[in-house]
Design a protein around this motif. Sequence first.
Motif, PDB file in Angstrom:
ATOM      1  N   TYR A  32       0.832  -1.205   0.000  1.00 53.20           N
ATOM      2  CA  TYR A  32       0.000   0.000   0.000  1.00 53.20           C
ATOM      3  C   TYR A  32       0.868   1.258   0.000  1.00 53.20           C
ATOM      4  CZ  TYR A  32      -2.311   3.917   2.290  1.00 53.20           C
ATOM      5  OH  TYR A  32      -2.739   5.180   2.616  1.00 53.20           O
ATOM      6  N   LEU A  33       1.895   1.270   0.834  1.00 51.00           N
ATOM      7  CA  LEU A  33       2.773   2.439   0.911  1.00 51.00           C
ATOM      8  C   LEU A  33       3.485   2.694  -0.416  1.00 51.00           C
ATOM      9  CD1 LEU A  33       4.372   1.862   4.442  1.00 51.00           C
ATOM     10  CD2 LEU A  33       2.598   3.514   3.827  1.00 51.00           C
ATOM     11  N   GLU A  34       3.919   1.627  -1.082  1.00 47.83           N
ATOM     12  CA  GLU A  34       4.610   1.766  -2.352  1.00 47.83           C
ATOM     13  C   GLU A  34       3.682   2.298  -3.437  1.00 47.83           C
ATOM     14  OE1 GLU A  34       8.239   0.535  -3.429  1.00 47.83           O
ATOM     15  OE2 GLU A  34       8.016   1.688  -1.581  1.00 47.83           O
ATOM     16  N   ARG A  35       2.433   1.896  -3.408  1.00 49.56           N
ATOM     17  CA  ARG A  35       1.486   2.272  -4.462  1.00 49.56           C
ATOM     18  C   ARG A  35       0.911   3.674  -4.299  1.00 49.56           C
ATOM     19  NH1 ARG A  35      -1.905  -3.425  -5.299  1.00 49.56           N
ATOM     20  NH2 ARG A  35      -0.211  -4.552  -6.339  1.00 49.56           N
ATOM     21  N   ARG A  36       1.105   4.276  -3.146  1.00 50.34           N
ATOM     22  CA  ARG A  36       0.563   5.622  -2.955  1.00 50.34           C
ATOM     23  C   ARG A  36       1.586   6.702  -3.320  1.00 50.34           C
ATOM     24  NH1 ARG A  36       0.678   7.192   3.519  1.00 50.34           N
ATOM     25  NH2 ARG A  36       2.933   7.046   3.746  1.00 50.34           N
ATOM     26  N   GLU A  37       2.634   6.307  -4.034  1.00 48.37           N
ATOM     27  CA  GLU A  37       3.756   7.193  -4.363  1.00 48.37           C
ATOM     28  C   GLU A  37       3.295   8.531  -4.928  1.00 48.37           C
ATOM     29  OE1 GLU A  37       7.728   7.335  -7.242  1.00 48.37           O
ATOM     30  OE2 GLU A  37       6.280   5.718  -7.433  1.00 48.37           O
ATOM     31  N   GLY A  38       2.403   8.511  -5.921  1.00 48.61           N
ATOM     32  CA  GLY A  38       2.019   9.757  -6.580  1.00 48.61           C
ATOM     33  C   GLY A  38       0.807  10.428  -5.988  1.00 48.61           C
ATOM     34  N   SER A  39       0.254   9.862  -4.912  1.00 49.50           N
ATOM     35  CA  SER A  39      -1.004  10.388  -4.370  1.00 49.50           C
ATOM     36  C   SER A  39      -0.817  11.381  -3.235  1.00 49.50           C
ATOM     37  CB  SER A  39      -1.870   9.220  -3.883  1.00 49.50           C
ATOM     38  OG  SER A  39      -1.223   8.525  -2.818  1.00 49.50           O
ATOM     39  N   MET A  40       0.426  11.579  -2.773  1.00 51.77           N
ATOM     40  CA  MET A  40       0.633  12.497  -1.666  1.00 51.77           C
ATOM     41  C   MET A  40       2.070  13.015  -1.665  1.00 51.77           C
ATOM     42  SD  MET A  40       0.581   9.667   1.381  1.00 51.77           S
ATOM     43  CE  MET A  40       0.104  10.940   2.518  1.00 51.77           C
ATOM     44  N   LYS A  41       2.282  14.071  -0.883  1.00 47.22           N
ATOM     45  CA  LYS A  41       3.604  14.673  -0.794  1.00 47.22           C
ATOM     46  C   LYS A  41       4.552  13.761  -0.022  1.00 47.22           C
ATOM     47  CE  LYS A  41       6.053  18.614   1.238  1.00 47.22           C
ATOM     48  NZ  LYS A  41       5.924  19.858   2.036  1.00 47.22           N
ATOM     49  N   HIS A  42       5.763  13.616  -0.538  1.00 49.81           N
ATOM     50  CA  HIS A  42       6.804  12.864   0.147  1.00 49.81           C
ATOM     51  C   HIS A  42       7.928  13.813   0.554  1.00 49.81           C
ATOM     52  CE1 HIS A  42       4.758   9.371  -1.516  1.00 49.81           C
ATOM     53  NE2 HIS A  42       5.500   8.608  -0.763  1.00 49.81           N
ATOM     54  N   TYR A  43       8.387  13.690   1.781  1.00 55.56           N
ATOM     55  CA  TYR A  43       9.483  14.515   2.273  1.00 55.56           C
ATOM     56  C   TYR A  43      10.802  13.919   1.799  1.00 55.56           C
ATOM     57  CZ  TYR A  43       5.865  16.415   5.289  1.00 55.56           C
ATOM     58  OH  TYR A  43       4.709  16.994   5.755  1.00 55.56           O
ATOM     59  N   LEU A  44      11.624  14.756   1.174  1.00 56.58           N
ATOM     60  CA  LEU A  44      12.886  14.277   0.612  1.00 56.58           C
ATOM     61  C   LEU A  44      13.937  14.105   1.705  1.00 56.58           C
ATOM     62  CD1 LEU A  44      13.235  16.313  -2.713  1.00 56.58           C
ATOM     63  CD2 LEU A  44      12.492  13.938  -2.397  1.00 56.58           C
ATOM     64  N   ILE A  45      14.577  12.951   1.678  1.00 45.06           N
ATOM     65  CA  ILE A  45      15.650  12.639   2.619  1.00 45.06           C
ATOM     66  C   ILE A  45      16.982  12.911   1.924  1.00 45.06           C
ATOM     67  CG2 ILE A  45      16.672  10.888   4.089  1.00 45.06           C
ATOM     68  CD1 ILE A  45      13.795  11.614   4.820  1.00 45.06           C
ATOM     69  N   HIS A  46      17.826  13.676   2.571  1.00 45.23           N
ATOM     70  CA  HIS A  46      19.121  13.986   1.971  1.00 45.23           C
ATOM     71  C   HIS A  46      20.118  14.362   3.045  1.00 45.23           C
ATOM     72  CE1 HIS A  46      22.205  16.486  -0.067  1.00 45.23           C
ATOM     73  NE2 HIS A  46      22.057  15.591  -1.025  1.00 45.23           N
ATOM     74  N   SER A  47      21.351  13.915   2.864  1.00 45.56           N
ATOM     75  CA  SER A  47      22.462  14.299   3.731  1.00 45.56           C
ATOM     76  C   SER A  47      23.548  14.900   2.849  1.00 45.56           C
ATOM     77  CB  SER A  47      23.013  13.076   4.466  1.00 45.56           C
ATOM     78  OG  SER A  47      24.280  13.356   5.039  1.00 45.56           O
ATOM     79  N   PRO A  48      24.275  15.922   3.313  1.00 42.74           N
ATOM     80  CA  PRO A  48      25.389  16.472   2.529  1.00 42.74           C
ATOM     81  C   PRO A  48      26.413  15.413   2.158  1.00 42.74           C
ATOM     82  CG  PRO A  48      24.866  17.928   4.363  1.00 42.74           C
ATOM     83  CD  PRO A  48      24.052  16.681   4.564  1.00 42.74           C
TER      84      PRO A  48
END
Length: 225
Positions: A32-48
Motif C-alpha cells: 500500500y505504501l509503495e502504491r501511494r507514491e504519486g497520491s501524496m507529498k513525500h518529504y525528501l531525505i538527503h544528507s550532505p
Amino acid sequence: MQLKSRLVALFQKYKHAWVFLYFFIYMPWFTYLERREGSMKHYLIHSPLDDYIPFIEYFIVPYLLWFIFMAVMVLYFFFTNKKEFYDLFLFLALGMTIFLIISTFYPNGLELRPTTFARDNIFVDMVKALYASDTPTNVLPSIHVFNSVAIAIAAKRSKSLKKHPVWRFSCYIIAGLIVLSTMFLKQHSVTDVVAAFVLIGILYQVIYASQDRRHAATQKRPIIT
C-alpha cells in the motif's frame, strides 16, 4: 498411523513457524505504501554526505544478495535454535513495523538516483531493473541495513555459530557490504543508514540487553540450600 504420528511430531517441533504469519501484515501494508507514491507529498531525505558518495554499480551484487542472506539465516535459526529464532524474529518484526509506521505518517523519498550512467554493463542493467521495480520512496530507516545488521548481531550472539567462526565472520562481511551497497547504489541516503543504526541500538536494548541484565541478575542471586 505412523505417517500421522510423524506429521504430529513435525508440527510440534516446528510450531514456532506461526510467527511467519507476520508477513501477512507486513506485505499488504508495504505494498500500500509503495502504491501511494504519486497520491501524496513525500518529504525528501538527503544528507550532505550523499553528494560525496559515488555511484558504483557493482554493489548491486551484495544488494540483491540481501534476499538470499535473509532467507538463509532466518531459516538457519528456525531449524537450529528456537530461542534464538524468536529473539531474531522479534527484533526484525519490531524494526519493520516501526519502519511501516514511520513511512505511513511521514511519507519520505529520495532524489539521489543517477539518470545517466558512465558505463554500460550487466551490472548497470541490473541497477536499471532495480530502479524500475522499486520506487525511491519509504526509505527511512533503511530496512536493508536494519535487517542485515540484525542478522549479524544474531550471528554474533548465536551459541551454535560460535563453533563455526568462518560462517559467523562471513555474516559480518556480507552485512557490511549490504550496508555499503544501499549508499553506493543511491538506494538510500546516509540519513537512512544512520536512522537504521539508531533503531538497532534502541531495539537491542529492549530485546537482547534486557535479557543479558536479567541473566546477570539471576547469576548473582545466592543459592539457598
